[in-house]
Design an enzyme around this catalytic site. Sequence first.
Site, PDB file in Angstrom:
ATOM      1  CE1 TYR A  47      17.591  35.564   6.320  1.00  0.00           C
ATOM      2  CE2 TYR A  47      16.363  36.781   7.994  1.00  0.00           C
ATOM      3  CZ  TYR A  47      17.411  35.952   7.630  1.00  0.00           C
ATOM      4  OH  TYR A  47      18.289  35.502   8.597  1.00  0.00           O
ATOM      5  CB  ALA A 102      19.261  36.549  11.753  1.00  0.00           C
ATOM      6  CB  SER A 129      19.933  35.528  16.446  1.00  0.00           C
ATOM      7  OG  SER A 129      20.868  35.413  15.394  1.00  0.00           O
ATOM      8  CG  LEU A 152      28.711  31.257  20.182  1.00  0.00           C
ATOM      9  CD1 LEU A 152      28.796  32.724  20.584  1.00  0.00           C
ATOM     10  CD2 LEU A 152      29.490  30.391  21.179  1.00  0.00           C
ATOM     11  CE1 TYR A 153      24.590  29.931  12.929  1.00  0.00           C
ATOM     12  CE2 TYR A 153      24.044  32.252  13.245  1.00  0.00           C
ATOM     13  CZ  TYR A 153      23.690  30.973  12.830  1.00  0.00           C
ATOM     14  OH  TYR A 153      22.444  30.754  12.314  1.00  0.00           O
ATOM     15  CB  THR A 179      23.466  27.437  15.393  1.00  0.00           C
ATOM     16  OG1 THR A 179      22.547  28.146  16.224  1.00  0.00           O
ATOM     17  CG2 THR A 179      22.762  26.944  14.150  1.00  0.00           C
ATOM     18  CE  LYS A 253      17.762  27.075  16.691  1.00  0.00           C
ATOM     19  NZ  LYS A 253      18.119  27.272  15.277  1.00  0.00           N
ATOM     20  CG  HIS A 277      18.680  26.771  10.848  1.00  0.00           C
ATOM     21  ND1 HIS A 277      19.918  26.838  11.416  1.00  0.00           N
ATOM     22  CD2 HIS A 277      18.356  28.055  10.558  1.00  0.00           C
ATOM     23  CE1 HIS A 277      20.347  28.075  11.455  1.00  0.00           C
ATOM     24  NE2 HIS A 277      19.405  28.850  10.941  1.00  0.00           N
ATOM     25  CG  ASP A 308      13.615  24.911  16.464  1.00  0.00           C
ATOM     26  OD1 ASP A 308      13.679  24.194  15.456  1.00  0.00           O
ATOM     27  OD2 ASP A 308      14.521  25.713  16.775  1.00  0.00           O
TER      28      ASP A 308
HETATM   29  C1  LIG Z   1      14.034  34.439   9.676  1.00  0.00           C
HETATM   30  C2  LIG Z   1      14.725  33.385  10.463  1.00  0.00           C
HETATM   31  C3  LIG Z   1      16.009  33.618  10.940  1.00  0.00           C
HETATM   32  C4  LIG Z   1      16.675  32.645  11.685  1.00  0.00           C
HETATM   33  N1  LIG Z   1      17.899  32.929  12.211  1.00  0.00           N
HETATM   34  C5  LIG Z   1      18.525  32.006  12.982  1.00  0.00           C
HETATM   35  C6  LIG Z   1      19.762  32.309  13.611  1.00  0.00           C
HETATM   36  O1  LIG Z   1      20.287  33.413  13.503  1.00  0.00           O
HETATM   37  N2  LIG Z   1      20.347  31.331  14.343  1.00  0.00           N
HETATM   38  C7  LIG Z   1      19.779  30.099  14.503  1.00  0.00           C
HETATM   39  O2  LIG Z   1      20.354  29.238  15.177  1.00  0.00           O
HETATM   40  N3  LIG Z   1      18.587  29.804  13.949  1.00  0.00           N
HETATM   41  C8  LIG Z   1      17.949  30.722  13.204  1.00  0.00           C
HETATM   42  N4  LIG Z   1      16.719  30.429  12.670  1.00  0.00           N
HETATM   43  C9  LIG Z   1      16.078  29.128  12.954  1.00  0.00           C
HETATM   44  C10 LIG Z   1      15.184  29.216  14.205  1.00  0.00           C
HETATM   45  O3  LIG Z   1      15.954  29.369  15.358  1.00  0.00           O
HETATM   46  C11 LIG Z   1      14.324  27.969  14.389  1.00  0.00           C
HETATM   47  O4  LIG Z   1      15.149  26.829  14.364  1.00  0.00           O
HETATM   48  C12 LIG Z   1      13.202  27.799  13.371  1.00  0.00           C
HETATM   49  O5  LIG Z   1      12.712  29.033  12.916  1.00  0.00           O
HETATM   50  C13 LIG Z   1      12.058  26.985  13.975  1.00  0.00           C
HETATM   51  O6  LIG Z   1      11.059  26.721  13.039  1.00  0.00           O
HETATM   52  P1  LIG Z   1       9.690  27.565  12.915  1.00  0.00           P
HETATM   53  O7  LIG Z   1      10.041  28.844  12.244  1.00  0.00           O
HETATM   54  O8  LIG Z   1       8.832  26.673  12.079  1.00  0.00           O
HETATM   55  O9  LIG Z   1       9.135  27.756  14.315  1.00  0.00           O
HETATM   56  C14 LIG Z   1      16.043  31.393  11.924  1.00  0.00           C
HETATM   57  C15 LIG Z   1      14.756  31.174  11.449  1.00  0.00           C
HETATM   58  C16 LIG Z   1      14.084  32.146  10.734  1.00  0.00           C
HETATM   59  C17 LIG Z   1      12.703  31.868  10.251  1.00  0.00           C
END
Ligand SMILES: Cc1cc2nc3c(=O)[nH]c(=O)nc-3n(C[C@H](O)[C@H](O)[C@H](O)COP(=O)(O)O)c2cc1C
Length: 386
Positions: A47, A102, A129, A152-153, A179, A253, A277, A308
């Site tokens: 995940y 998350a 998150s 926020l979603y 997001t 985002k 993301h 990011d």
């Molecule tokens: C396991 C995981 C869960 C994530 N959950 C969310 C989330 O709940 N909301 C969100 O906006 N982005 C989520 N993201 C995206 C991150 O906020 C971010 O954009 C991304 O991980 C950045 O890339 P990196 O992992 O290469 O640093 C998630 C990323 C990962 C790896």
Amino acid sequence: MTFYKRKLNETEQLNPQEFDNNNMELVCVKDFERQAFAKLEKNTLDYYKSGAGEQFTLEQNRAAFRRLRLRPRILRNVSQLDISCRILDEQLKWPMGIAPSAMQKMAHPDGEIGNARAAGKAGAIYILSTLSNTSLEDVAAAAPNTCKWFQLYIYKERHLTEQLVRRVERAGFKALVLTVDAPVFGNRRADVRNKFSLPDHLNLANFEGELANVTTMGGSGIYEYVTNQFDPSITWQDISWLKQLTSLPIVLKGVLTAEDAVLAREFGVDGIIVSNHGARQLDSVPASIEALPEVAKAVGNDMLVMFDGGIMEGNDIFKAIALGAKVVFLGRPALYALAHNGQQGVEEMLEILRKDFETTMALMGCPSFEDITPAMVVHEKTFMKL
Ligand SMILES: Cc1cc2nc3c(=O)[nH]c(=O)nc-3n(C[C@H](O)[C@H](O)[C@H](O)COP(=O)(O)O)c2cc1C
């Protein structure tokens, strides 16, 4: 510094020359990733690490940084560095934050609180998150001195989102991060194969009842949750709705194009995060760092542009800043450091990364951000003009 004794995992056994030290000292972000890969169980690791589809963009998020060359300047007195910055009225020790991800307690019992406290100690932002394993009130109480934003979603049941916004305001979060790249959930194949669900002892702590559970109905439980709950009909009008709902600054985002960055400015948001993301939504979109220049050129002078995706080293942070970002965020690196050793692991990882970034600033001849110019970062294709 942590010394670790453990068995080599499969990847490491295939590349023994790279991983010949079983008592590995952790000296870079990649080292924390290796520890987490050896430690996390399959449901969780898949995940965390997966991208969408063929994972082409996932690979590119890091590879694209390596296609950029640095052009350092010399003899510029770097004995005193200033890497502090002010973002949305908050003072940071350096332009760093932890991105929202998350379900952080799957990595370690310290979970969101561990990450939030580590961010605070490092003088960085923490974005919580919506889908956290710790309630926003508990994170706020446990990390009062951290600059906290809330991701926020928008739920189909709008009152759920409204209630979240009110709670976020009461708990003292400083910004809302909406997001916008997830109107539907990306297709992450490993989660489907694993029939991903949250371990029984964990839940989505901002909610009650069925909204707090991520269980599988036969495929990926998180895919099913998002499909049932999140509103795929959201449009730019909903930004106006959110703006009249709250006076908190609003950050979008998941912006990847100049066109959408211009719209974000027109709709009056306070900042944007250039992000794909973590390559978990739409495969084949550009690496985040490839998308950054067009967005920064379009709106960077009059809007807060953040970034990011794929950050692993001080050099990466420098490249993102030179190409127009004011702050960068880490997703997976924070989860992996948490998996390695809870809050302490994240503190160590951030300290290593900050020092690495300072070294880059000094070796680039840049005592402050004002000294960084776009000409210092050049794509490998255009580097040699013969
Ligand atoms: C396991 C995981 C869960 C994530 N959950 C969310 C989330 O709940 N909301 C969100 O906006 N982005 C989520 N993201 C995206 C991150 O906020 C971010 O954009 C991304 O991980 C950045 O890339 P990196 O992992 O290469 O640093 C998630 C990323 C990962 C790896």
